[in-house]
Scaffold this active site. Structure first.
Site, PDB file in Angstrom:
ATOM      1  N   ASP A  23       0.822  -1.222   0.000  1.00  0.00           N
ATOM      2  CA  ASP A  23       0.000   0.000   0.000  1.00  0.00           C
ATOM      3  C   ASP A  23       0.853   1.267   0.000  1.00  0.00           C
ATOM      4  OD1 ASP A  23      -2.389  -1.620   0.305  1.00  0.00           O
ATOM      5  OD2 ASP A  23      -1.819  -1.836   2.410  1.00  0.00           O
ATOM      6  N   HIS A  51      -4.062  -1.586  -7.024  1.00  0.00           N
ATOM      7  CA  HIS A  51      -3.287  -0.403  -7.386  1.00  0.00           C
ATOM      8  C   HIS A  51      -4.260   0.696  -7.795  1.00  0.00           C
ATOM      9  CE1 HIS A  51       0.789  -2.588  -8.211  1.00  0.00           C
ATOM     10  NE2 HIS A  51       0.384  -2.637  -6.962  1.00  0.00           N
TER      11      HIS A  51
END
Length: 434
Positions: A23, A51
């Site tokens: 992340d 993503h």
């Protein structure tokens, strides 16, 4: 006698790796760089990673298709190291096409990539539920069980979808074993083989245009002078070999995994860009030395919108950890750093940076990868003055707030690697290159 001239690899492949617990904002960097590369490759993981890309007033989350699909001159590849949920992939293809982007002829899928089947997802959730307090914190997407079958040499691969008879036989073999687990261990209903065969009988026609030997394709493209960008999922500290085991993913998000997960020869890889947040987050269980279980941690999470792109789970938040970062930079051979989400720190009067740990009364600078030791360390901090203003207007380092420049310079001095990319906001254009 005239000496022969042999081909020398061009080192025109670049790897993007996450240097924390995932992340980190890799999607924005890949999106930003994609128009500078001919091919973008996803090399490991599955639909457990999302993503996020922001462009044209849109926010799009991709789980399998590389972010480069939104750059019309870019070819995208899903490599052999990825585990693919066929239904999730087709949904993603449809989503990209609905946004007006051509996929056929621009997306290639490795014939050797393994598949995530419905029984993998069921096993994932059943196994996680049975762990009680020892849960890993998986996404429940079947990633781990698919990799288990891969390494047990029982997996079903993309190429098997193209041969209905082979697929049928492999499904029968797998379900004969899996149904024993469902019935005898978990006391669940067995999965009907014929129903699953019918569910996948048309996938060969749908997926065939995308399937190829991507290992040979990528190496030949590099031999012809094309440039390749490889994007990993998750982060180094979740690597099954190098992360905080057992609280890790089932693949290798590190730069070494880029070669094995794509088939690209290692000597084609030139640059390794390590992506890190200006603070730190973690999803699920596992040690997290700089975690903030207070108002500051809540504030970071709220400003940074720290909820998983795949699961929606709340992320744990803390200050940036340079002990962990040094380790990640070392084992990945990182040549430059991309610093993301600097804007999340815009309103903090003071910013703390972990530079070492205390362990059993001694200061240490090396990152312990065994979970038991890592869970016992206490972070030692250096405190810097915050900049208390936005840098979103900045397009060069000199245009950033002086205290923000100082923060970046401090990281470079401590890590001995240059920060070349700074994200000062979520938008594509809110970026400083150096």
């Amino acid at each position: 006698m005239e000496s022969k001239k042999f081909r020398t690899p061009s080192q025109s492949a670049t790897v993007i790796v996450g240097t924390q617990f995932g992340d980190e904002g890799k999607g924005k960097l890949v999106d930003y760089l994609s128009d500078k590369y001919d091919i973008v490759v996803r090399y490991q993981g599955g639909a457990n990673a999302g993503h996020t890309i922001c462009f044209d007033n849109k926010t799009v989350v991709l789980h399998l298709i590389p972010s480069g699909i939104f750059h019309k001159g870019c070819v995208c590849v899903i490599g052999n190291g990825v585990v693919i949920d066929p239904a999730a992939l087709l949904d993603e293809i449809r989503k990209v096409e609905e946004l007006g982007y051509e996929v056929t002829g621009r997306l290639f899928i490795s014939h050797n990539a393994h598949l995530i089947m419905p029984y993998h997802k069921l096993l994932d959730s059943l196994h996680e539920s049975a762990q009680g307090d020892q849960k890993i914190g998986t996404t429940g997407r079947g990633i781990g069980p698919s990799y288990e079958d891969k390494f047990a040499r029982k997996g079903i691969r993309v190429v098997d979808l193209l041969n209905p008879e082979v697929l049928k036989e492999k499904l029968r073999e797998n379900l004969a074993a899996k149904n024993k687990l469902f019935k005898n261990i978990y006391e669940k209903e067995e999965i009907d083989v014929e129903t699953m065969v019918r569910e996948y009988e048309d996938f060969d026609k749908i997926i065939d245009p995308y399937v190829t030997n991507t290992q040979l394709y990528l190496n030949r493209q590099l031999q012809e002078g094309k440039t390749v960008l490889l994007e990993g999922a998750q982060g180094c500290l979740l690597d099954v070999d190098h992360g905080t085991y057992p609280y890790v993913t089932s693949s290798n998000p590190t730069s070494g995994g880029a070669s094995t997960g794509s088939g690209i020869a290692p000597n084609y890889i030139g640059k390794v860009i390590g992506v890190c947040k200006a603070y730190m987050t973690r999803v699920g269980n596992g040690a997290f030395p700089t975690e903030l279980l207070d108002e500051t941690g809540e504030r970071l999470g709220k400003i940074g919108h720290e909820f998983g792109a795949t699961t929606g789970r709340k992320r744990r938040c803390g200050w940036i950890d340079l002990v962990a970062l040094r380790y990640s930079l070392t084992i990945n051979g990182v040549t430059e750093i991309a610093l993301t989400k600097l804007d999340v720190l815009d309103t903090f009067e003071e910013i703390r940076i972990c530079t070492s740990y205390m362990l059993d009364g001694k200061e240490i600078h090396d990152f312990p990868t065994d979970h038991q030791t890592l869970s016992r360390v206490t972070p030692l901090y250096t405190t810097l003055k915050g900049w208390m203003a936005s840098n979103a207007h900045a397009r060069s380092f000199s245009e950033m707030q002086p205290e923000a420049q100082n923060y970046v310079t401090f990281l470079e001095d401590e890590l001995q690697v240059q920060v070349t990319f700074i994200s000062v906001g979520p938008g594509r254009e809110e970026t400083v290159f150096r």
